[in-house]
Structures are given as C-alpha cells and as structure tokens.
Design a protein around this motif. Structure first.
Motif, PDB file in Angstrom:
ATOM      1  N   ILE A  12      -8.105   4.918 -11.678  1.00 29.10           N
ATOM      2  CA  ILE A  12      -7.218   3.756 -11.510  1.00 29.10           C
ATOM      3  C   ILE A  12      -7.767   2.899 -10.387  1.00 29.10           C
ATOM      4  O   ILE A  12      -8.132   3.407  -9.320  1.00 29.10           O
ATOM      5  N   LEU A  13      -7.817   1.586 -10.623  1.00 29.93           N
ATOM      6  CA  LEU A  13      -8.177   0.628  -9.582  1.00 29.93           C
ATOM      7  C   LEU A  13      -6.897   0.041  -9.002  1.00 29.93           C
ATOM      8  O   LEU A  13      -6.036  -0.449  -9.753  1.00 29.93           O
ATOM      9  N   PHE A  14      -6.742   0.104  -7.694  1.00 28.98           N
ATOM     10  CA  PHE A  14      -5.579  -0.472  -7.020  1.00 28.98           C
ATOM     11  C   PHE A  14      -6.017  -1.664  -6.191  1.00 28.98           C
ATOM     12  O   PHE A  14      -7.012  -1.600  -5.456  1.00 28.98           O
ATOM     13  N   GLU A  48       3.092   4.824  -9.619  1.00 26.83           N
ATOM     14  CA  GLU A  48       3.942   4.269  -8.569  1.00 26.83           C
ATOM     15  C   GLU A  48       3.886   5.125  -7.302  1.00 26.83           C
ATOM     16  O   GLU A  48       3.888   4.595  -6.179  1.00 26.83           O
ATOM     17  N   GLU A  49       3.841   6.454  -7.471  1.00 25.03           N
ATOM     18  CA  GLU A  49       3.715   7.336  -6.308  1.00 25.03           C
ATOM     19  C   GLU A  49       2.379   7.104  -5.605  1.00 25.03           C
ATOM     20  O   GLU A  49       2.310   7.091  -4.368  1.00 25.03           O
ATOM     21  N   LEU A  50       1.332   6.920  -6.374  1.00 24.32           N
ATOM     22  CA  LEU A  50       0.028   6.651  -5.777  1.00 24.32           C
ATOM     23  C   LEU A  50       0.053   5.339  -4.996  1.00 24.32           C
ATOM     24  O   LEU A  50      -0.510   5.257  -3.895  1.00 24.32           O
ATOM     25  N   ALA A  51       0.696   4.324  -5.541  1.00 24.09           N
ATOM     26  CA  ALA A  51       0.781   3.038  -4.848  1.00 24.09           C
ATOM     27  C   ALA A  51       1.529   3.174  -3.524  1.00 24.09           C
ATOM     28  O   ALA A  51       1.129   2.586  -2.508  1.00 24.09           O
ATOM     29  N   ARG A  52       2.615   3.965  -3.516  1.00 27.38           N
ATOM     30  CA  ARG A  52       3.365   4.159  -2.277  1.00 27.38           C
ATOM     31  C   ARG A  52       2.498   4.846  -1.215  1.00 27.38           C
ATOM     32  O   ARG A  52       2.553   4.497  -0.033  1.00 27.38           O
TER      33      ARG A  52
END
Length: 625
Positions: free
Chosen positions: A229-231, A316-320
């Motif tokens: 995943i690219l953030f 979403e957990e990764l983004a947090r």
C-alpha cells in the motif's frame, strides 16, 4: 483448504441457510472454481467434484490452498515511463535462515539515514503469536534500492524452503539485470526445479527508481495474497488510506470483492476463503505476477507485507499509525506490536474456550452437524467484546468490528525521505558497492547491535548514540529500560525516541502524566528534547542534556517559588526573596556546587537555576520550576 476437499465443499455450502450471505458467497466461489478457475481436474476431482480417475492424487494441502490464476483483471495504477532496468550491485541482506526446533526464523533490519537513491526503511519477520506452527515460512531480502517480502506455503516443511530458494534466486537475478518482473519469474522457476517443488510462496517486491527528471517511481511485482500500500498525505497533511493505491491480491476473496459479493476489507479479511490464493511462486507452475508502478513523492510511505499483517490490520488502522509516528522504524514497531497484540488476544480466547485459562468467560458454544466446535469468548481485559473460533471480533450489539488471525508476519516499511543531491552537482548518481556472490553466500539475518540506555554510579541515565528508542517506567518485565521504581511512575510511563536526527519524548498513557518544562503531554503528542529540557515522571524530575554523541538524564533538585525550606540528602535549600535560593551543607557528606566544595560551617550560599550539585557521588541539577 476446501478446494482440496472435493465433495466436502458442497456439503459445507449447503450447511448455510438458503439465501444467506454466506450461502450466496460460497455458491459464487464454487461456480468460479468449477467454471473458470481450475475445473477440479488439477486437484484430483472432476467438474462436479467427484474423484477423477485420470488423476492419481491431489496436491498436498499446505498453509494455503493454491489454485491457478484467474483471468487478468484491470490494474489500477497507471503505467509510468521509467528508465530501463540495469543491474543492482550491492550488499544483499536476507532473513531466510532455516527454522530451528522451537525457534522460528527471525529477522529485523533498517536504516535511519536515506541516500539519494533510496529512503529510510525498517523490516521485521517472525513466527507470530499463538500460531499452530512453531516455525516461520515468511522471510525477506533487501537490496540497495529494492526489497522482497515472502510468505511460504505448501506444508510438509516445504514452505520455508520455497521462500528461501525464491529469495536467493531473486537476489541473484537483481544483481545480474535489475528487472523486478524477470527476477520474480526466475524465483518461481527455481522453486519448481528444486527438491521442494511441492511448496510455494507468495511475494511482493518493490524497487525505487529515479527518473531522468529527478522524480521517483515505485515499481511493484506481486503474487498471491502478499500486498503493498502506498500512503500519501492529503490536503490537511494527514495520511489517508486509499484503496486505489493498494495492490490487488491474487485470491478468491479478491474475486468475490470484484463481483460485489464482498463489499469491504473487513469482510475480505474475515472470509472463510481469505487464504485461498490464486497465484504464487512455485507449486509446479509458471507464475503470473501482477505489476504496478506508482509515482512516489517526498513524505510518502510504501508498506509491503505478508497476509499475517494484511489479515489482521485494516488500511484505516495503518493510516492512524502513520499519523502518529515519525519514522519508518516507529511505524514498523507499532504495526508489529498491534498484530502481536491481536494474536495474543485470539490465543487467550482459544485457551478459555478449551478450559485452559480463566482469563475470560464462554458466552456461547455448540457443535455443528459436522462435529465442529463453535464458541464465543469474552476476555476479562476486553469487556463488551467477544471473539469466536474464527477470530471474528464482535461488539456488545453483535456487530463484527474486527478480525484476528494467528500467522507468521513480515512487514517492510519504506519512507521516501531520499537525500537531495548537493548543489552544483547533477542529480544522477552512480553508487559502487561490494559485489556479493549469491551462489556462495550463506543465509544472512541482519543483527542490529543492541544499544540500550545505561545507569551510571553518579545517578545519571546515559542514552548512547544509536539507541533509537527507550521506555521509561517502573517495571522492567513490561519493557521499561530506564527504570524508576516510584509508586507514581507507571509500568510503561513514557518513551524517548530518535526521529529525523532529533530526540523526542511522549507519554505512553501513564496515570500521572509526563511533563516537559512543566507542561503535561497529551495523547500521542511528542515533544522534541533540547539540552536543558526539564522532564518529569510521577514524582521524579530530570534535566535532559546532549553531551558529545550521547544524551543523558540527570536527576533534578526541583523547587517552586513560595515553597519555603526544602531538606534533601544532607542539604537544606532555603528561599530568600521570591525566586532567590540558598543552599546549606548539613555535614552529612561532601557537597559540591558547580564543582566548588561547600563547607559544612552553618552558612548558606546562593545557588542559581541550572547549577550542578554533587552530593557524595550523586549528580543533580538545581532547577526552579
């Protein structure tokens, strides 16, 4: 899994009520498997899942049921004009060691300083928690500007060997030509040509390539249910999960998602066919990888991982986590800690269900028509939530809110914080590094030196260069490295960590708080530490200072205006005018103030803020708060 069970598959489908979402999803998957995926023949059954006379035996079942690849689907990322591949010469690091009895393969590596070619990164692999295997089939390989995450499958001890063979071959190919796709295909063929051809591995490889205009592209090649995943930050400066910047899994769950039978990632993670993959390396067939290219910008993160991560953590957990972290190493630590926490909760629930633990209560249990035991447990430390035998987590209203899974895990976190070329020099750079002969190289696991804070006999805590992070608390068994046995200090009270060349401090949810220069830190707030910063934990205060290439925490003799007389360890501190203090030696031992001896003659002498005080062998700093 079910695809190797033949007639049992239909019986399983018919165990669900007609028209139920589970029945509809399985009917769809069954049709896909019969009509256009593999028609049963390759697995020892005909199109109606009766034993096929022309096939002697089915392939052995492993950790995952591997089925041939589906028809090619649309790749979301756009193709970007990138330079042609060229050999990537440099040191290669691997975590592909053989599993020892009772000790699974482990590895951890990282770099906190990027180059003009590649940013900073952190990677870890281990066997997970509560998994039914005591070994690790995952692994990773790292090159100068690329990384490879592997997740072995195939069972019978061949999954870990398949990932090892694939990883070594991949590294050899990258040093020869630098083509990510060619290296992936060659890795699959190497498994098929080995004695471990019954095994296989899923994989996700990435490479960061600099283009002629000075911009960068991330190239990805994926097989099976490994993923990347690219953030990227949004207009508000926050990292947000974007499904369009996630690679598509080669799995039955992905097919159901494309058909609209699965509508969100939680359903996919919790699906009974989440681990039925439709691609991979080895297993006697030519790999059919998917390829992606993303433009990657300063500040972007690229996360590559095995399904031990992907099946446990949402986007979403990764983004947090990204939004509350300051480095690739911190992101990796938080992700792996979260996944281990979920695995531990599932292991606890299973122990309660089997009567081996009193850490929770059974709220429901029954045996179905196929003699399978179903249960739901509420753990003592998760009131209001229940976990069932599949790892589904439900809230008090009975809604599924999460999914836990025991598995091996590997996570590679890449931060695109490349260095800018020096002024006056072209941005193109050629790096020459020692050549590694992969054919003769033994399996490597990078062992980072263990650098920890140390307590000195003068009462100070020294933080050596390269310590990265440390926990302050009252309980060493809970991970506290800077130990403060004080009833007001929590077991894990605060953390000091290194990020972007600076040291930071943050609270870890302590009861009595962490204070910086008198201000209490809130939530995930982190504060940079400069020399002279006053930090307080419970009833203890320290001054932070940087001395040479290391930092230290010195205990503080703290007073507040209006506090009056303070007696401490053989000295008396007296307040004259508001904010003006004096110190008197009471004759219980040697006293020095800023290196000068203080006689025990009954006289009090002026002491100023931040002056050093030595009582016997113990160092202190006098501070007015």
């Amino acid at each position: 899994m079910y695809v190797t069970a033949g007639p049992k598959l239909r019986a399983h489908i018919e165990s669900f009520p007609e028209g139920s979402p589970e029945r509809q999803a399985w009917d769809f998957a069954y049709g896909e498997m019969k009509s256009r995926i593999f028609e049963g023949i390759e697995y020892g059954y005909d199109a109606d899942y009766r034993p096929a006379a022309s096939v002697k035996s089915a392939k052995p079942a492993g950790k995952k049921a591997e089925v041939p690849a589906p028809e090619k689907t649309e790749i979301l990322p756009v193709q970007i004009n990138t330079p042609p591949p060229k050999p990537v010469i440099g040191t290669v690091e691997m975590a592909l060691a053989d599993n020892a009895p009772g000790a699974g393969r482990k590895g951890k590596a990282g770099k906190s300083q990027g180059t003009e070619e590649y940013g900073t990164f952190s990677v870890i692999t281990d066997e997970g928690t509560g998994y039914h295997k005591d070994h690790n089939e995952d692994g990773y390989v790292l090159g100068r500007n690329w990384g490879l995450v592997l997740d072995g499958m195939g069972g019978m001890g061949s999954g870990d060997k398949a990932s090892e063979i694939a990883g070594k071959k991949f590294a050899e190919e990258m040093s020869a030509h630098g083509d990510l796709l060619r290296a992936t295909l060659a890795a699959g063929r190497a498994i098929n040509e080995s004695p471990y051809h019954s095994g296989g591995t899923t994989s996700v490889a990435h490479q960061i390539v600099k283009r002629a205009d000075g911009t960068y592209v991330a190239k990805l090649v994926v097989t099976g249910d490994a993923a990347a995943i690219l953030f990227r930050r949004d207009a508000n400066g926050k990292y947000v999960y974007d499904p369009k910047l996630r690679t598509e899994e080669q799995s039955q769950a992905a097919l159901l998602r494309k058909a609209g039978r699965i509508t969100n990632t939680l359903q996919a993670r919790a699906s009974d066919i989440a681990n039925v993959v439709t691609g991979g390396l080895g297993l006697g067939r030519e790999a059919k990888p998917d390829t992606y290219e993303y433009e990657i910008r300063k500040g972007d993160y690229l996360l590559s991982f095995s399904d031990g991560i992907g099946d446990n953590v949402s986007g979403e957990e990764l983004a947090r986590i990204l939004n509350n972290s300051r480095s690739a190493g911190e992101v990796q630590d938080k992700i792996s800690d979260l996944v281990h926490w979920k695995m531990e909760k599932l292991a606890k629930a299973r122990a309660v269900a089997k009567g081996r633990s009193q850490e929770g209560v059974m709220v429901d249990s029954f045996v179905d028509s196929e003699d399978r035991f179903h249960w739901r447990v509420e753990l003592n430390d998760m009131p209001g939530y229940t976990i069932d035998e599949k790892g589904h987590v439900y809230d008090s209203a009975g809604k599924m809110v999460d999914h836990y899974k025991s598995d091996n895990l590997t996570i590679h976190v890449y931060s695109h914080d490349v260095l800018e070329p020096p002024a006056g020099r072209a941005s193109e750079v050629t790096v020459t590094m020692p050549v590694v002969d992969i054919a003769d190289q033994k399996t490597l696991i990078l062992q980072l030196p263990k650098v920890e804070p140390r307590w000195t006999s003068n009462g100070e805590w020294v933080l050596p260069k390269g310590f990265r992070s440390t926990t302050i608390g009252s309980d060493r068994s809970k991970g506290a490295q800077i130990l403060m046995p004080d009833p007001l200090v929590s077991r894990q009270h605060a953390e000091i960590f290194e990020s972007e060349g600076e040291l930071w401090i943050r609270d870890k949810g302590s009861l009595n708080g962490t204070f910086v220069d008198g201000k209490r830190l809130s939530g995930e707030e982190a504060h940079v530490l400069d020399s002279g910063t006053l930090v307080s934990f419970g009833g203890r205060s320290y001054q932070f200072d940087v001395v040479g290439d290391q930092a230290k925490l010195t205990p503080v003799l703290a007073v507040s205006p209006g506090q009056g007389t303070v007696n401490f360890g053989g000295i008396t501190l007296l307040e004259g005018d508001p904010g003006v203090y004096f110190i008197r030696n009471e004759g219980k031992g040697p006293v020095q103030v800023d290196g000068a001896s203080l006689e025990a003659n009954g006289q009090a002498y002026r002491i100023r803020d931040r002056e050093s005080v030595k009582l016997g062998q113990q160092n202190f700093i006098f501070r007015i708060q």
